[in-house]
Design an enzyme around this catalytic site. Structure first.
Site, PDB file in Angstrom:
ATOM      1  N   ASP A  80      -2.616  -4.386  -2.740  1.00 14.85           N
ATOM      2  CA  ASP A  80      -3.437  -5.269  -1.905  1.00 14.85           C
ATOM      3  C   ASP A  80      -3.979  -4.491  -0.710  1.00 14.85           C
ATOM      4  O   ASP A  80      -4.108  -5.031   0.385  1.00 14.85           O
ATOM      5  CB  ASP A  80      -2.629  -6.483  -1.434  1.00 14.85           C
ATOM      6  CG  ASP A  80      -3.520  -7.552  -0.804  1.00 14.85           C
ATOM      7  OD1 ASP A  80      -4.702  -7.649  -1.182  1.00 14.85           O
ATOM      8  OD2 ASP A  80      -3.036  -8.293   0.069  1.00 14.85           O
ATOM      9  N   ASP A  97       2.096  -4.612   4.912  1.00 15.95           N
ATOM     10  CA  ASP A  97       2.117  -5.618   3.857  1.00 15.95           C
ATOM     11  C   ASP A  97       2.444  -4.984   2.510  1.00 15.95           C
ATOM     12  O   ASP A  97       1.691  -5.089   1.549  1.00 15.95           O
ATOM     13  CB  ASP A  97       0.790  -6.372   3.798  1.00 15.95           C
ATOM     14  CG  ASP A  97       0.907  -7.699   3.075  1.00 15.95           C
ATOM     15  OD1 ASP A  97       2.044  -8.151   2.819  1.00 15.95           O
ATOM     16  OD2 ASP A  97      -0.135  -8.286   2.738  1.00 15.95           O
TER      17      ASP A  97
END
Length: 189
Positions: A80, A97
């Site tokens: 991502d 993340d």
């Protein structure tokens, strides 16, 4: 599921750190609580690459593709990666993340890697660098093959670790909260 996700993100951060990718230093986790290095100054969080105005685009680009290559060499794909998951602190670009990162053996790893390449190409093209998904893919793959290429920001990672290790990680305020003080039940549920 949440407990497994916390452990997965901690493990992915550890793998990334060992691969010399600048990520927040993971300190500890228990149940659904993950303690990691704060990225920012004076209590203010660092801004994302998307909103930060004062960046060296070339340095940011090559830092990110180096990070992608080092993650890949460590058998990991971010899955991502975009301008939303890169923090800017001074002249550092910190990948965040990592919870959705996958191993190269994951059935969708190739698709995720290509999407990461597409996202990075799109961002830097909008900024005027005219990069295609194939450009990013080829440059990352070249770095993967070049095993002599060293991570240029190794010293910043070592500085963070040295700072924590000099005090001992159990003496870090976040670790003290996690292990030695009561955590409100609502945070552990």
């Amino acid at each position: 599921v949440v407990f497994a996700w916390t452990k997965k993100e901690f493990n992915n951060l550890e793998k990334a750190r060992k691969a010399k990718v600048r990520v927040p230093l993971p300190i500890a986790f228990t149940k659904n609580v993950l303690i990691m290095e704060f990225i920012g100054e004076n209590g203010n969080a660092a801004r994302t690459l998307r909103v930060e105005k004062n960046i060296d685009l070339v340095e940011a680009y090559f830092t990110i593709i180096n990070a992608m290559a080092n993650l890949y060499k460590a058998n990991l794909v971010h899955a991502d990666l975009s301008e939303y998951n890169v923090l800017v602190k001074g002249n550092e670009y910190i990948i965040i993340d990592m919870g959705q990162g996958v191993l190269l053996t994951h059935p969708k790893a190739k698709d995720f890697f290509e999407r990461d390449c597409k996202n990075i190409a799109h961002f830097f093209s909008k900024k005027g660098m005219k990069k295609t998904q194939q450009d990013v893919y080829d440059e990352v793959k070249k770095l993967i093959k070049d095993s002599k290429k060293d991570w240029p920001y190794k010293t910043s990672i070592e500085k963070v670790e040295k700072s924590l290790n000099s005090k001992g990680w159990k003496n870090h305020p976040a670790a003290r909260v996690l292990f030695f003080e009561n955590i409100p039940y609502r945070l552990l549920a």
